[in-house]
Structure formats: structure tokens, C-alpha cells
Design a protein around this motif. Structure first.
Motif, short mmCIF file in Angstrom:
data_model
loop_
_atom_site.label_atom_id
_atom_site.label_comp_id
_atom_site.label_asym_id
_atom_site.label_seq_id
_atom_site.Cartn_x
_atom_site.Cartn_y
_atom_site.Cartn_z
N CYS A 271 0.89 -0.99 -0.14
CA CYS A 271 0.00 -0.01 -0.03
C CYS A 271 0.95 1.29 -0.05
N CYS A 276 -0.21 5.27 -0.43
CA CYS A 276 -1.41 4.70 0.49
C CYS A 276 -1.96 5.66 0.91
N GLU A 277 -3.35 5.51 1.01
CA GLU A 277 -4.38 6.58 1.78
C GLU A 277 -4.16 6.33 3.18
N LEU A 278 -3.91 5.21 3.93
CA LEU A 278 -3.93 5.15 5.15
C LEU A 278 -2.76 5.82 5.83
N THR A 288 -3.12 3.86 11.72
CA THR A 288 -4.54 4.08 11.09
C THR A 288 -5.27 3.17 11.22
N GLU A 331 -7.49 -1.43 0.66
CA GLU A 331 -7.36 -0.07 1.14
C GLU A 331 -8.33 1.06 0.92
N THR A 332 -9.19 0.98 -0.12
CA THR A 332 -10.55 1.64 -0.10
C THR A 332 -11.55 1.65 0.85
N ALA A 335 -9.90 2.91 4.30
CA ALA A 335 -9.89 4.34 3.67
C ALA A 335 -11.39 4.81 4.01
N ARG A 336 -12.28 4.51 3.41
CA ARG A 336 -13.85 4.93 3.61
C ARG A 336 -14.44 4.69 5.41
N LYS A 339 -13.23 7.56 7.10
CA LYS A 339 -13.88 8.62 7.07
C LYS A 339 -15.46 8.43 7.51
#
Length: 499
Positions: A271, A276-278, A288, A331-332, A335-336, A339
Motif C-alpha cells: 500500500c 497509500c491513503e492510510l 491508522t 485500502e479503499t 480509508a472509507r 471517514k
């Protein structure tokens, strides 16, 4: 391979229904009738839709087998079957029977969805699979109703302390009581030895002199037991993502905990490498994820009338670690959830637990402990379970648990070790395929099963994921296809690099 939350049931006196078979004879006691194939009318995919029947070669049927091979007077059960007809019937090699794992997974549903993956093999084989006894359409084991299953699957597994552990054990006992109430007649008879005998009846009903077989995950144990019970009936057999049937519950739990923790760390590294979004580093991304998990404890996210609990989030995470191909979606999903949107993680969890959009469940989460516990005489005491749990949470607070021992301590049917003792002496050569990055069936089990069988060759995949053939690796698929279609065994110590 269930690892996140261990189910258990109340211990009562029962007899494990496995008895010595007469190897290498045609099935006896009950006549093996021809299979009547017809349309597949009851397959519903997880999205609630019935698949379009564009392929006339896909047919369904049933096979009647004894409930108890030692006592045919107890009656029979029907096994649900699916067949995907060979493209080239003039060069047909026979049937290739699949078990995709679990234990407790539906072979009917899985082959229906995955048939395209095996297009090369379909050129000359009829592809056949089935719901093993105790699974879904084949007298599936069910414990409680959908609301009971929701409550059980939602249970939090963090923080890793005695309070959480006590809550899990109480839920396990409640689950046990439901299984005793709803499935006690069937429970003694769903083990792998009986399933192997069923598979020999299937071979005979298909008209095949030998069983050609591709087993994955738990399906490798089923194949190994078949080869032990019926060595002279083994045709071309491939065992991919092998389980070592000789391991104890404690050994299995610790090996799988390490496997999932290592897969999780590999996911984080990949990731970060991809952006990586995290988090910008593995440490930051892990922090995270753990903030998310800890934050969900007692504070679930609402999702369309449901709730994403920490337990479901952990199950969704683990489900996505089975295949490297699902890492971007994981990953998505994470991350969602960070949020405040838990829909993607709950989708992953539902795909693992067999929950459909309408709130109904397959039998996967009930069939798993039913088969696992009958396949072992182990019934760990509290001291052994505590030892296992403490060692497991040191390896991974997120994935550590008592494991299957926590299920089987309370199980209402006695177990037998017959399915743990395999030796295929006298059978045709068997191909074992093990992956170095497999979280659910760690690689060390592959050479162990190879040695136990006594006549097997090990092929190694250097990549990630649970199951090497399904990874899409062309080298692995080429060698497996060559063996199944031509009988060409890979060289000993053969390996395939990750794609």
C-alpha cells in the motif's frame, strides 16, 4: 479457514461416525444410482441475483448417500452437484472433481461462479463439484436463525484482554446450544472421512474408474483422506494451498495467526509503495488501521440499517488478505471506514461469512466448526486454551484467538483423529502446490503434507495469497494444467516466481 472468531458448542456424549472402510472396492451397502442432471434452479449469488444461464453446459443434480456408512438403516441424505460439461466431448478425459475449501464452502456456488477460471481444463474434462455433507443444499448444518448469526458475527474481538475473551467464550457457548438444538442428528456424520466416501460414490456415479481431483485449502485434506481410504482409485490429483492434517489446534492457530499478520504487513508495505491513503509509512498506515479498529469497539458505524462492529471490520480485513488482487479494494474499504463509511468493509465481511443482502446466511459459519470438530479428537482444556490465546495475541493482537480449539472444547459430537492420519501409499503420484505468502495455510504445511502422503511432488509458488492456481500465475497454472491434462509431473523442487 475461519480464524477471527472461534465458534464452540456444548459438549455432550456422541459417537464419531467413522469406521474402517474397505479400500479400493466399488461402493457397497447402497446402490449407486446414475445422476439425473437438470437445470440449476436454486443458485443465487451474494448480490441476490440468479445467474443468467447463458451456458447450456452447466447442469445440476443430486447423489444419494448413506447418512452413516456403518449403519445404512439410519437413512440417506442427498448431495447437491454441479457439472460444467467439457467443451471437446470427443477428447474428454473424464470428470475433474473440485473442492474449494472451508470446510463448509459450497462447491455448487463456487464452481458456478469460477468456471471461467478453469477454461483450459474444461477443454477435456467435465468440471464437477458438490456441496459436501453438512453444507448448504446437502443437509447443511444450521445453528440458530439469521438474527442469531448476525449477533455472533458482530462480536468484538478487541481489546485482547480477559473481558473480551470471556465475552467470546459466552457467545461460543450460546452458539453451541443453538447447534445442539438445531442440528444434533446430523453433527456426528459430517466429518471428512465420510465426505471422502461420498466422493468415491460420486466417482462411481460419474462412471469414472479413477478420481481426478483438484482440492484447495481444506479440499487438500479431503483429497488426502480420499487417497488414504481409496489409493487405487486415485487418478490425477492436485492439492493446492495444503492443510497439514496432523497439526494440533494450537499449532494451527499459531501458524495461521503468523500467516495473517505477515499478510497484513505485506499489504501495508505494498500500500505504501503504491501511495497509500492510510499513511505515508507502514508504521503510520498500521496506526491508522488500529485506531479504526479500536475506535469501533463499542462504537460501531451505521451502515444501511446495520452496524459495522470491530469484529466485522476485522473479518472484512482478514477476508481481503486472502488474495493480493483484493488489496486495492481493502485500502479503499479501510480509508472509507476511517471517514465514517463502513459499507465496503461490511461487504467484505459478508462475503466471508456467507451473508446475503437479504440478511440470510449460507451454512458456511456453522458447517465450518461442525466438520472441523468431528475431524479431531482434541478437546483442549482451559489451561491449553489460555496458553494458545496468550501466544497468539503476542503474535498479533488483531488476529490472535483461541482458534478452533475454542470451538471444539464445547462441541456436542465426539471427534475422531482418523482424518488427521494420511498416507497415500499405493496411489498414483499426487501434486502438492504450496504458496510462500499464503496466510491461511502457511507454506510449511505443504512439505509436511507432501511427506505424509509418501508419493507426492511439491510445487512452490513464491507469491502472496491463499491458493496458487487462483492467483492467476501463468507458471503455476501451466504446470498444474499440464499435469491434469497430460500427466506431466513437475520436477521435484520446482517453483514459480511471483508475477
Amino acid at each position: 479457514m475461519r480464524h477471527v472468531l472461534a465458534a464452540a458448542t456444548l459438549a455432550v456424549s456422541a459417537t464419531a461416525c467413522v469406521s474402517p472402510a474397505t479400500p479400493d472396492t466399488e461402493p457397497k451397502g447402497v446402490a449407486v444410482d446414475p445422476i439425473s442432471w437438470g437445470p440449476c434452479t436454486d443458485i443465487v449469488r451474494p448480490d441476490g441475483q440468479k445467474p443468467a444461464r447463458e451456458d447450456p453446459g452447466i447442469r445440476c443434480g443430486k447423489l444419494t448417500v448413506p447418512l452413516d456408512y456403518a449403519n445404512p438403516d439410519l437413512g440417506t441424505i442427498d448431495l447437491a452437484l454441479i457439472k460444467v460439461a467439457a467443451r471437446d466431448q470427443s477428447r474428454r478425459l473424464g470428470s475433474l472433481v473440485f473442492n474449494f475449501g472451508g470446510p463448509g464452502g459450497s462447491g455448487v456456488d463456487t464452481l458456478d461462479q469460477a468456471a471461467k477460471m478453469f477454461g483450459t481444463l474444461r477443454s477435456r474434462y467435465d468440471l464437477v463439484s458438490f456441496d459436501p455433507r453438512g453444507v448448504d443444499r446437502s443437509s447443511g448444518v444450521r445453528c440458530g436463525d439469521n438474527a442469531d448469526m448476525d449477533a455472533y458475527m458482530e462480536l468484538d474481538t478487541l481489546p485482547p484482554n480477559e473481558t473480551t475473551r470471556a465475552a467470546v467464550r459466552a457467545a461460543n457457548q450460546r452458539f453451541a446450544e443453538l447447534c445442539k438444538r438445531d442440528a444434533s442428528r446430523l453433527l456426528p456424520y459430517v466429518g471428512t472421512v465420510n465426505a471422502a466416501r461420498d466422493m468415491d460414490r460420486l466417482r462411481a456415479a460419474l462412471g469414472d474408474a479413477k478420481l481426478n481431483y483438484l482440492g484447495m485449502s481444506y479440499g487438500t485434506q479431503l483429497g488426502a483422506v480420499y487417497a488414504t481410504e481409496f489409493p487405487k482409485k486415485v487418478g490425477r490429483m492436485v492439492l493446492d494451498a495444503p492443510l497439514d492434517p496432523a497439526v494440533t489446534f494450537r499449532q494451527r492457530t499459531l501458524a495461521q495467526t503468523r500467516g495473517f499478520q505477515q499478510a497484513y504487513e505485506s499489504f501495508l508495505k505494498d500500500c505504501v509503495k503504491q501511495g497509500c491513503e492510510l499513511g505515508a509509512s507502514v508504521k503510520a498506515a498500521d496506526a491508522t488501521v488500529m485506531r479504526l479498529m479500536n475506535g469501533l469497539v463499542g462504537k460501531p458505524l451505521p451502515v444501511d440499517g446495520r452496524r459495522l462492529t470491530q469484529g466485522l471490520a476485522a473479518t472484512g480485513l482478514a477476508a481481503a488478505l486472502y488474495s493480493e488482487m483484493t488489496w486495492p479494494f481493502l485500502e479503499t474499504a479501510l480509508a472509507r471506514a476511517v471517514k465514517g463509511h463502513g459499507d465496503a468493509l461490511i461487504y467484505l465481511a459478508d462475503s466471508y461469512t456467507g451473508r446475503s443482502k437479504d440478511g440470510t446466511y449460507t451454512t458456511q459459519m456453522s458447517s465450518f466448526p461442525a466438520i472441523t470438530c468431528v475431524d479431531s479428537a482434541e478437546r483442549p482444556d482451559e489451561a491449553e486454551l489460555t496458553r494458545t490465546w496468550k501466544e497468539a495475541i503476542k503474535i498479533s493482537p488483531l488476529f490472535g484467538s483461541e482458534g478452533a480449539g475454542g470451538i471444539c472444547t464445547f462441541w456436542p459430537a465426539a471427534g475422531s483423529d482418523q482424518a488427521r492420519q494420511v498416507n497415500a501409499k499405493g496411489s498414483a503420484p499426487i501434486l502438492v502446490v504450496g504458496g510462500k505468502g499464503d496466510p491461511a495455510t502457511p507454506y510449511q504445511w505443504a512439505p509436511r503434507l507432501t511427506r505424509q502422503l509418501g508419493n507426492a511432488t511439491l510445487l512452490t509458488y513464491e507469491g502472496e495469497g491463499h491458493g496458487s492456481y487462483s492467483s492467476g500465475n501463468k507458471c503455476i497454472q501451466g504446470m498444474v494444467n499440464s499435469f491434469l491434462l497430460k500427466g506431466t509431473m513437475p520436477n521435484r523442487a520446482a517453483s514459480c516466481a511471483a508475477a
